[in-house]
Design an enzyme around this catalytic site. Structure first.
Site, PDB file in Angstrom:
ATOM      1  N   SER A   1       0.848  -1.202   0.000  1.00 52.41           N
ATOM      2  CA  SER A   1       0.000   0.000   0.000  1.00 52.41           C
ATOM      3  C   SER A   1       0.877   1.245   0.000  1.00 52.41           C
ATOM      4  O   SER A   1       1.694   1.444   0.895  1.00 52.41           O
ATOM      5  CB  SER A   1      -0.884  -0.001   1.254  1.00 52.41           C
ATOM      6  OG  SER A   1      -1.414   1.294   1.435  1.00 52.41           O
TER       7      SER A   1
ATOM      8  N   HIS B   1      -1.287  -1.397  -4.060  1.00 51.71           N
ATOM      9  CA  HIS B   1      -2.575  -1.105  -3.422  1.00 51.71           C
ATOM     10  C   HIS B   1      -2.743   0.402  -3.245  1.00 51.71           C
ATOM     11  O   HIS B   1      -1.879   1.073  -2.682  1.00 51.71           O
ATOM     12  CB  HIS B   1      -2.594  -1.818  -2.067  1.00 51.71           C
ATOM     13  CG  HIS B   1      -3.883  -1.789  -1.334  1.00 51.71           C
ATOM     14  ND1 HIS B   1      -4.899  -2.688  -1.562  1.00 51.71           N
ATOM     15  CD2 HIS B   1      -4.324  -0.976  -0.345  1.00 51.71           C
ATOM     16  CE1 HIS B   1      -5.908  -2.429  -0.747  1.00 51.71           C
ATOM     17  NE2 HIS B   1      -5.588  -1.392   0.006  1.00 51.71           N
TER      18      HIS B   1
ATOM     19  N   ASP C   1      -5.121   3.334  -1.660  1.00 50.52           N
ATOM     20  CA  ASP C   1      -6.171   3.601  -0.678  1.00 50.52           C
ATOM     21  C   ASP C   1      -6.812   4.951  -0.927  1.00 50.52           C
ATOM     22  O   ASP C   1      -6.257   5.997  -0.590  1.00 50.52           O
ATOM     23  CB  ASP C   1      -5.574   3.559   0.736  1.00 50.52           C
ATOM     24  CG  ASP C   1      -5.289   2.137   1.188  1.00 50.52           C
ATOM     25  OD1 ASP C   1      -6.185   1.290   1.060  1.00 50.52           O
ATOM     26  OD2 ASP C   1      -4.165   1.883   1.663  1.00 50.52           O
TER      27      ASP C   1
ATOM     28  N   MET D   1      -9.513   7.626   0.019  1.00 50.75           N
ATOM     29  CA  MET D   1     -10.322   8.003   1.193  1.00 50.75           C
ATOM     30  C   MET D   1     -10.976   9.358   0.947  1.00 50.75           C
ATOM     31  O   MET D   1     -10.337  10.281   0.440  1.00 50.75           O
ATOM     32  CB  MET D   1      -9.429   8.101   2.431  1.00 50.75           C
ATOM     33  CG  MET D   1      -8.658   6.829   2.728  1.00 50.75           C
ATOM     34  SD  MET D   1      -7.842   6.927   4.312  1.00 50.75           S
ATOM     35  CE  MET D   1      -6.792   5.469   4.219  1.00 50.75           C
TER      36      MET D   1
ATOM     37  N   HIS E   1      -8.590   0.427  -3.677  1.00 49.26           N
ATOM     38  CA  HIS E   1      -9.493   0.217  -2.532  1.00 49.26           C
ATOM     39  C   HIS E   1     -10.225   1.535  -2.252  1.00 49.26           C
ATOM     40  O   HIS E   1      -9.616   2.478  -1.750  1.00 49.26           O
ATOM     41  CB  HIS E   1      -8.640  -0.240  -1.337  1.00 49.26           C
ATOM     42  CG  HIS E   1      -9.390  -0.441  -0.069  1.00 49.26           C
ATOM     43  ND1 HIS E   1      -8.736  -0.561   1.147  1.00 49.26           N
ATOM     44  CD2 HIS E   1     -10.717  -0.546   0.196  1.00 49.26           C
ATOM     45  CE1 HIS E   1      -9.635  -0.728   2.097  1.00 49.26           C
ATOM     46  NE2 HIS E   1     -10.836  -0.713   1.564  1.00 49.26           N
TER      47      HIS E   1
ATOM     48  N   MET F   1     -12.341   3.657  -0.158  1.00 47.96           N
ATOM     49  CA  MET F   1     -12.965   3.871   1.162  1.00 47.96           C
ATOM     50  C   MET F   1     -13.753   5.168   1.055  1.00 47.96           C
ATOM     51  O   MET F   1     -13.332   6.236   1.507  1.00 47.96           O
ATOM     52  CB  MET F   1     -11.885   3.954   2.242  1.00 47.96           C
ATOM     53  CG  MET F   1     -11.351   2.586   2.628  1.00 47.96           C
ATOM     54  SD  MET F   1      -9.805   2.679   3.513  1.00 47.96           S
ATOM     55  CE  MET F   1      -8.686   2.800   2.133  1.00 47.96           C
TER      56      MET F   1
ATOM     57  N   MET G   1     -10.978  -6.250   6.337  1.00 44.92           N
ATOM     58  CA  MET G   1     -10.223  -5.203   7.022  1.00 44.92           C
ATOM     59  C   MET G   1      -9.847  -5.696   8.416  1.00 44.92           C
ATOM     60  O   MET G   1     -10.717  -6.069   9.208  1.00 44.92           O
ATOM     61  CB  MET G   1     -11.061  -3.927   7.161  1.00 44.92           C
ATOM     62  CG  MET G   1     -11.439  -3.241   5.865  1.00 44.92           C
ATOM     63  SD  MET G   1     -10.063  -2.694   4.848  1.00 44.92           S
ATOM     64  CE  MET G   1      -9.133  -1.664   5.966  1.00 44.92           C
TER      65      MET G   1
ATOM     66  N   GLY H   1      -9.024   3.832   7.414  1.00 46.58           N
ATOM     67  CA  GLY H   1      -8.789   5.273   7.553  1.00 46.58           C
ATOM     68  C   GLY H   1      -7.323   5.642   7.702  1.00 46.58           C
ATOM     69  O   GLY H   1      -6.911   6.685   7.218  1.00 46.58           O
ATOM     70  N   PHE H   2      -6.557   4.767   8.324  1.00 46.57           N
ATOM     71  CA  PHE H   2      -5.159   5.126   8.572  1.00 46.57           C
ATOM     72  C   PHE H   2      -4.264   3.892   8.470  1.00 46.57           C
ATOM     73  O   PHE H   2      -4.674   2.795   8.867  1.00 46.57           O
ATOM     74  CB  PHE H   2      -4.997   5.738   9.975  1.00 46.57           C
ATOM     75  CG  PHE H   2      -5.785   7.005  10.137  1.00 46.57           C
ATOM     76  CD1 PHE H   2      -5.252   8.231   9.743  1.00 46.57           C
ATOM     77  CD2 PHE H   2      -7.086   6.973  10.627  1.00 46.57           C
ATOM     78  CE1 PHE H   2      -6.002   9.401   9.853  1.00 46.57           C
ATOM     79  CE2 PHE H   2      -7.844   8.138  10.732  1.00 46.57           C
ATOM     80  CZ  PHE H   2      -7.294   9.358  10.347  1.00 46.57           C
ATOM     81  N   GLY H   3      -3.053   4.122   7.967  1.00 43.63           N
ATOM     82  CA  GLY H   3      -2.038   3.083   8.001  1.00 43.63           C
ATOM     83  C   GLY H   3      -1.426   3.040   9.394  1.00 43.63           C
ATOM     84  O   GLY H   3      -1.691   3.917  10.234  1.00 43.63           O
ATOM     85  N   GLY H   4      -0.618   2.032   9.652  1.00 43.00           N
ATOM     86  CA  GLY H   4       0.145   1.984  10.898  1.00 43.00           C
ATOM     87  C   GLY H   4      -0.628   1.565  12.135  1.00 43.00           C
ATOM     88  O   GLY H   4      -0.159   1.736  13.253  1.00 43.00           O
TER      89      GLY H   4
ATOM     90  N   ASP I   1      -6.313  -6.592   4.798  1.00 42.70           N
ATOM     91  CA  ASP I   1      -5.809  -5.225   4.772  1.00 42.70           C
ATOM     92  C   ASP I   1      -5.765  -4.632   6.181  1.00 42.70           C
ATOM     93  O   ASP I   1      -6.804  -4.410   6.797  1.00 42.70           O
ATOM     94  CB  ASP I   1      -6.736  -4.388   3.871  1.00 42.70           C
ATOM     95  CG  ASP I   1      -6.175  -3.021   3.541  1.00 42.70           C
ATOM     96  OD1 ASP I   1      -5.056  -2.707   3.985  1.00 42.70           O
ATOM     97  OD2 ASP I   1      -6.871  -2.257   2.843  1.00 42.70           O
ATOM     98  N   GLY I   2      -4.536  -4.386   6.653  1.00 47.13           N
ATOM     99  CA  GLY I   2      -4.365  -3.705   7.932  1.00 47.13           C
ATOM    100  C   GLY I   2      -3.481  -4.455   8.908  1.00 47.13           C
ATOM    101  O   GLY I   2      -3.757  -5.600   9.255  1.00 47.13           O
ATOM    102  N   GLY I   3      -2.370  -3.815   9.281  1.00 49.53           N
ATOM    103  CA  GLY I   3      -1.514  -4.368  10.335  1.00 49.53           C
ATOM    104  C   GLY I   3      -0.749  -5.621   9.945  1.00 49.53           C
ATOM    105  O   GLY I   3      -0.391  -6.438  10.811  1.00 49.53           O
TER     106      GLY I   3
ATOM    107  N   GLY J   1       1.518  -2.027   4.375  1.00 47.72           N
ATOM    108  CA  GLY J   1       1.861  -0.614   4.265  1.00 47.72           C
ATOM    109  C   GLY J   1       3.025  -0.252   5.159  1.00 47.72           C
ATOM    110  O   GLY J   1       4.198  -0.380   4.778  1.00 47.72           O
TER     111      GLY J   1
HETATM  112  C1  DX5 Z   1      -6.283   1.328   5.967  1.00 43.73           C
HETATM  113  C2  DX5 Z   1      -5.852   1.026   4.559  1.00 43.73           C
HETATM  114  C3  DX5 Z   1      -4.713   0.080   4.449  1.00 43.73           C
HETATM  115  C4  DX5 Z   1      -3.429   0.599   5.002  1.00 43.73           C
HETATM  116  C5  DX5 Z   1      -2.568  -0.551   5.411  1.00 43.73           C
HETATM  117  O1  DX5 Z   1      -7.412   2.132   5.948  1.00 43.73           O
HETATM  118  O2  DX5 Z   1      -6.920   0.442   3.829  1.00 43.73           O
HETATM  119  O3  DX5 Z   1      -4.502  -0.345   3.109  1.00 43.73           O
HETATM  120  O4  DX5 Z   1      -2.716   1.384   4.113  1.00 43.73           O
HETATM  121  O5  DX5 Z   1      -1.510  -0.036   6.107  1.00 43.73           O
HETATM  122  P1  DX5 Z   1      -0.792  -0.830   7.270  1.00 43.73           P
HETATM  123  O6  DX5 Z   1      -0.140  -2.002   6.638  1.00 43.73           O
HETATM  124  O7  DX5 Z   1       0.147   0.173   7.814  1.00 43.73           O
HETATM  125  O8  DX5 Z   1      -1.857  -1.237   8.261  1.00 43.73           O
HETATM  126 ZN    ZN Z   2      -6.543  -0.580   1.714  1.00 45.77          ZN
END
Ligand code: DX5
Ligand code: ZN
Length: 219
Positions: free
Chosen positions: A8, A33, A35, A37, A66, A68, A137, A142-145, A175-177, A197
């Site tokens: 991502s 990927h 994202d 938003m 993706h 969102m 998910m 909404g946020f990476g990390g 997707d996520g973490g 990500g």
């Molecule tokens: C979250 C996004 C993810 C995000 C993943 O809303 O859809 O794609 O970028 O990032 P990490 O791997 O940091 O959770």
């Molecule tokens: Zn995503």
């Protein structure tokens, strides 16, 4: 079957996306990927179709988009024209989902539906025979990390078992973490594609970090 890694770009600097895309293009990743938003469906804003269209010429990878966002119907033509290879929207939006699926598929683009952590897995059942992927998910979108939500592993297992029992041709993307540990847990639960990500962007070299994750998990 081998696991696909979909890095991502959200973890990269928005002032230098050409660098991010070219580093990922050099890697062994098959997907990139994106994202999207809208500041409404999720409490954050990123980019729109013009950005995807502008970076399209910098990479031959599969663009895994993706969305969102709410009001997908209103903008779907723009994401189709931008050069997306896969478009996923959320099951929680108010648009006519069957109409969106038809629109995407009639343009020879793969279609996915994403599902937020608090949405029950069986809501996806009525759409599984028409789509190509489900995005589970494992963080609130909404946020990476963010930290991987462990109780989503049962959701992955339930969807995977259902897909197998009906012999459907649908891939499960998580997707996520995602990191080495959570990625392995997801693969064991039935994941086909892993989005990663911050785990990749927190390392010194994005291309090497991506290749290492693929060597470890993408077998
Ligand atoms: C979250 C996004 C993810 C995000 C993943 O809303 O859809 O794609 O970028 O990032 P990490 O791997 O940091 O959770
Ligand atoms: Zn995503």
């Amino acid at each position: 079957m081998k696991t696909i890694i979909s890095p991502s770009i959200l973890g990269g600097s928005f002032s230098n996306m050409e660098k991010t895309i070219s580093e990922l293009d050099k890697s062994k990743a098959e997907y990139i990927h994106f994202d999207v938003m809208d500041g409404d469906f999720v409490p954050n804003l990123t980019f729109g179709p013009q950005f995807i269209s502008n970076v399209r010429s910098h990479s031959n990878k599969i663009f895994d988009v993706h969305l969102m966002m709410n009001r997908v119907q209103k903008f779907i033509d723009d994401y189709i024209k931008a050069g997306s290879d896969i478009i996923s929207f959320h099951i929680e939006i108010e648009d006519d989902l069957k109409k969106l699926i038809s629109k995407i598929k009639e343009n020879n683009i793969k279609c996915g539906i994403a599902i937020k952590p608090k949405t029950p897995w069986d809501k996806i059942k009525p759409y599984l025979d028409e789509i190509d992927q489900v995005i589970v998910m494992t963080v609130e979108p909404g946020f990476g990390g963010q930290v991987f939500i462990n109780d989503q592993v049962d959701k992955i297992k339930n969807i995977s078992n259902y897909i197998k029992s009906k012999d459907l041709n649908v891939q499960i993307e998580i997707d996520g973490g995602i990191n080495y540990e959570t990625g392995k847990i997801c693969i064991e639960a039935g994941a086909d594609i892993l989005v990663a990500g911050s785990f990749l962007f927190n390392q010194d070299n994005l291309t090497i970090a991506t290749n290492n994750l693929i060597d470890e998990l993408g077998k």
